[in-house]
Design a protein around this motif. Sequence first.
Motif: not given
Length: 359
Positions: A280-292
């Motif tokens: 779940h943590y990595l999914h959240h970080e994927m969202d953040r990184g792809a957006n930025e």
Amino acid sequence: MAVYKENATGTWRVLYRFTDWRGERKQTQKRGFATKREAIAWERESMMKQETKLDMTFASFFEIYETDKKRRVKENTWESKSHVIRSKILPFFGWRKMNEIEPKDIIAWQNQLLEYRDEKGGAFAPTYLKTIHSQLSAIFNHAVRFYNLTSNPAQRAGTMGSEDHKEMLFWTKEEYLKFADVMMDKPLSYYAFEMLYWCGLRVGELLALTSNDFDFERFTVTVNKSYQRLKGRDVITSPKTPKSNRVIKMPKFLCEEIKEYISMLYEIKADERLFRVTKHYLHHEMDRGANEAGVKRIRIHDLRHSHISLLIEMGFTALAIAERVGHESIKITYRYAHLFPTKQTEMADKLDIERMEEK
């Protein structure tokens, strides 16, 4: 067996004696039945289960199936199977007798699932429907193979759904580097994604890694376990398949990065997990990184596809890639055939040359 009424509580009790598979006499009991009829019904089901007579209910046979199968598969695999069976199959067939369930009953059950719509109007995915049917068919197959059921009604009724795979997405190297650049503000996230992209690991394999798994003199990482979070517990299992047990050669820059990361971890033991987070943590970080980074959002597992596509682009064979990522080479050839266009052209050109030389 014997059925008694307990005067102190006014409820009924069943005392059950039987001979187990070793030939030893055993005794068990069950209390708390509100009526004698309920107690007798339980007594009858217990006798049929012990004698494995298929006049028992589907729910009773599932208990036998669970006893036979649960310890033969990984815990996370059984949890997935059990959830599907308990939520999608037992409510429909649980009370039916095993030897009375017919193909027409299976078709009626399939139709009910095919017609289902949630509050937003969504239906079950074709792959999920196929999974549900496969679990039902597996139970009947078990009864046919080991308990003398004459035939599998689920097999005779035919399956439902399909095996359509989700669209395979991947990042180019340039897209990944943009993503990695914005991840550098969180070392744990950055180094986790570096391992996923440059080694083609599965997420569970990454999350199970310890310092012991790295040999920085040989530039290798050993993959021999996988991490799962089940019912609030950390569970370490063997990898997905026997082929998944492997030793991966790491690029030198990645070895230096992981050594740097380990040095940041305060007094971590050699057998402790390096990446103490969840999927779940990595999914959240994927969202953040792809957006930025301004790159398309892909699934975490698509980083594995990205690694494979990079190796194909670099000219490595399907066999060499399969050994690195823990796949069968035929699966690499089949699933990633669309990424081998230059190889196809090269093959055709060489066949042309061969033919011309014969002339």
